[in-house]
Design a protein around this motif. Structure first.
Motif, PDB file in Angstrom:
ATOM      1  N   ARG A   1       0.831  -1.195   0.000  1.00 13.59           N
ATOM      2  CA  ARG A   1       0.000   0.000   0.000  1.00 13.59           C
ATOM      3  C   ARG A   1       0.870   1.251   0.000  1.00 13.59           C
ATOM      4  O   ARG A   1       0.556   2.253  -0.630  1.00 13.59           O
ATOM      5  N   ILE A   2       2.023   1.201   0.731  1.00 19.57           N
ATOM      6  CA  ILE A   2       2.924   2.348   0.743  1.00 19.57           C
ATOM      7  C   ILE A   2       3.471   2.607  -0.643  1.00 19.57           C
ATOM      8  O   ILE A   2       3.555   3.741  -1.106  1.00 19.57           O
ATOM      9  N   LEU A   3       3.850   1.537  -1.341  1.00 21.60           N
ATOM     10  CA  LEU A   3       4.360   1.679  -2.705  1.00 21.60           C
ATOM     11  C   LEU A   3       3.327   2.319  -3.605  1.00 21.60           C
ATOM     12  O   LEU A   3       3.646   3.176  -4.423  1.00 21.60           O
ATOM     13  N   LEU A   4       2.056   1.936  -3.452  1.00 22.91           N
ATOM     14  CA  LEU A   4       0.992   2.484  -4.294  1.00 22.91           C
ATOM     15  C   LEU A   4       0.834   3.971  -4.063  1.00 22.91           C
ATOM     16  O   LEU A   4       0.574   4.735  -4.980  1.00 22.91           O
ATOM     17  N   ILE A   5       0.966   4.393  -2.799  1.00 18.49           N
ATOM     18  CA  ILE A   5       0.867   5.816  -2.504  1.00 18.49           C
ATOM     19  C   ILE A   5       1.986   6.587  -3.203  1.00 18.49           C
ATOM     20  O   ILE A   5       1.786   7.652  -3.772  1.00 18.49           O
TER      21      ILE A   5
ATOM     22  N   PRO B   1     -10.595  13.505  -5.068  1.00 14.24           N
ATOM     23  CA  PRO B   1     -10.259  14.614  -4.174  1.00 14.24           C
ATOM     24  C   PRO B   1      -9.063  15.416  -4.676  1.00 14.24           C
ATOM     25  O   PRO B   1      -8.960  16.613  -4.412  1.00 14.24           O
ATOM     26  N   ALA B   2      -8.155  14.770  -5.402  1.00 15.79           N
ATOM     27  CA  ALA B   2      -6.999  15.451  -5.983  1.00 15.79           C
ATOM     28  C   ALA B   2      -7.315  15.791  -7.438  1.00 15.79           C
ATOM     29  O   ALA B   2      -7.789  14.941  -8.196  1.00 15.79           O
ATOM     30  N   ARG B   3      -7.043  17.037  -7.819  1.00 21.86           N
ATOM     31  CA  ARG B   3      -7.330  17.458  -9.184  1.00 21.86           C
ATOM     32  C   ARG B   3      -6.503  16.644 -10.178  1.00 21.86           C
ATOM     33  O   ARG B   3      -5.388  16.242  -9.910  1.00 21.86           O
ATOM     34  N   GLY B   4      -7.098  16.426 -11.362  1.00 19.43           N
ATOM     35  CA  GLY B   4      -6.384  15.711 -12.412  1.00 19.43           C
ATOM     36  C   GLY B   4      -6.722  14.237 -12.483  1.00 19.43           C
ATOM     37  O   GLY B   4      -6.210  13.531 -13.340  1.00 19.43           O
ATOM     38  N   LEU B   5      -7.606  13.779 -11.569  1.00 25.50           N
ATOM     39  CA  LEU B   5      -7.930  12.360 -11.538  1.00 25.50           C
ATOM     40  C   LEU B   5      -9.433  12.139 -11.422  1.00 25.50           C
ATOM     41  O   LEU B   5     -10.147  12.936 -10.808  1.00 25.50           O
TER      42      LEU B   5
ATOM     43  N   ILE C   1      -3.843  10.679  -0.208  1.00 31.34           N
ATOM     44  CA  ILE C   1      -3.604  11.116   1.165  1.00 31.34           C
ATOM     45  C   ILE C   1      -3.650  12.638   1.240  1.00 31.34           C
ATOM     46  O   ILE C   1      -3.006  13.341   0.464  1.00 31.34           O
ATOM     47  N   ASP C   2      -4.447  13.163   2.172  1.00 30.42           N
ATOM     48  CA  ASP C   2      -4.479  14.601   2.447  1.00 30.42           C
ATOM     49  C   ASP C   2      -3.232  14.937   3.255  1.00 30.42           C
ATOM     50  O   ASP C   2      -3.058  14.455   4.377  1.00 30.42           O
ATOM     51  N   LEU C   3      -2.349  15.768   2.701  1.00 30.75           N
ATOM     52  CA  LEU C   3      -1.082  16.067   3.366  1.00 30.75           C
ATOM     53  C   LEU C   3      -1.259  16.931   4.607  1.00 30.75           C
ATOM     54  O   LEU C   3      -0.344  17.030   5.429  1.00 30.75           O
TER      55      LEU C   3
ATOM     56  N   VAL D   1      -8.358  10.159   1.741  1.00 31.65           N
ATOM     57  CA  VAL D   1      -9.598  10.838   1.387  1.00 31.65           C
ATOM     58  C   VAL D   1     -10.127  10.238   0.089  1.00 31.65           C
ATOM     59  O   VAL D   1      -9.369   9.884  -0.802  1.00 31.65           O
ATOM     60  N   ALA D   2     -11.446  10.118  -0.008  1.00 33.73           N
ATOM     61  CA  ALA D   2     -12.066   9.593  -1.222  1.00 33.73           C
ATOM     62  C   ALA D   2     -13.539   9.949  -1.203  1.00 33.73           C
ATOM     63  O   ALA D   2     -14.200   9.896  -0.173  1.00 33.73           O
TER      64      ALA D   2
END
Length: 264
Positions: free
Chosen positions: A3-7, A63-67, A96-98, A104-105
């Motif tokens: 999961r970390i790799l995917l992030i 939640p993130a623009r571009g996706l 992930i919300d920094l 977030v989803a």
């Protein structure tokens, strides 16, 4: 670890040339709704994800623009992936919300919350479906839930081969747990290993080499049993190492470190 790799992959995509070429705010993709410039229909999404054998249930802005955030269904379960506006890249993982450092989803309420895994009674582990290396009658046990196409699992497998030589009284139960959404070919590789019970095939699988072909669904019942058990217990990443008492191991994943903790 998967999961970390995917992030990390998701973050890399946000900074990719594809997204960098998207229109700037002054070109009409700034304060406006992204849907004014970009769209992804259910039909398009189903075509894009047809290779995975899933059914897309809904598409929303991420939640993130571009996706785009794509909710899909497969084998009675649901999952979430992201598709970039260019419709050229698929991202599996979390946004992930920094600020809050929380996932977030838009589809959060529609997705089941993963169960937190803290350990299991070793007697419940379906070792009859394991591929055991080392000493099957050893007084010490180690349980490894692992995916032959997971890069971290492949590294760990090399360490387990060293560990079986360091500890002749250790039984290492390899619980083949293919994460099919991430590694579509891993399920059949696991089937081959468990159907043939051939040590050579086990090592070939983790070396990324070609395996013999199987007819029918040989080995499927064993693989499915491990998958069902792992999901019911909340084991949602690979590799997951369980110590003889059934508790997850959190230390360094090299042979010497495992030898030290097992000797205690």
């Amino acid at each position: 670890m998967s999961r970390i790799l995917l992030i990390i992959v998701a973050v890399a995509l946000f900074c990719s040339p594809v997204l960098a070429k998207m229109p700037a705010e002054k070109d009409g993709c700034g304060t406006q709704e992204c849907s004014a410039c970009h769209s992804l229909s259910l039909e398009e999404a189903n075509k894009l994800l047809s290779f995975a054998g899933v059914t897309v249930k809904s598409v929303k802005p991420a939640p993130a623009r571009g996706l785009f955030e794509v909710l899909f269904e497969k084998a009675g379960g649901v999952g979430l992936v992201f598709v970039d506006f260019a419709k050229k890249h698929l991202v599996q993982g979390m946004v992930i919300d920094l600020q809050t450092r929380e996932p977030v989803a838009a589809h959060d309420k529609e997705l089941p919350k993963p169960k937190q895994f803290t350990g299991v009674d070793p007697a419940q582990i379906p070792v009859k479906h394991a591929f055991t290396i080392g000493n099957p009658k050893g007084s010490k046990k180690l349980y490894v839930f692992t995916d032959p196409d997971c890069p971290f699992c492949r590294t760990l497998h090399g360490e387990l081969l060293k560990l079986e030589k360091l500890m002749p009284d250790l039984a290492i139960h390899i619980m083949l747990y293919p994460l099919r959404q991430l590694h579509p070919q891993a399920y059949d590789k696991a089937r081959v290993v468990l159907a043939t019970k051939n040590r050579k095939n086990l090592d070939l699988a983790f070396d990324g080499k070609e395996l013999p072909k199987l007819k029918g669904d040989a080995g499927a019942a064993a693989v499915d049993a491990v998958i069902t058990f792992a999901q019911e217990q909340g084991i949602n990443s690979t590799p997951t190492i369980l110590l003889p008492d059934g508790k997850p191991y959190q230390g360094q994943r090299d042979a010497k470190s495992l030898q030290i903790i097992l000797a205690q």
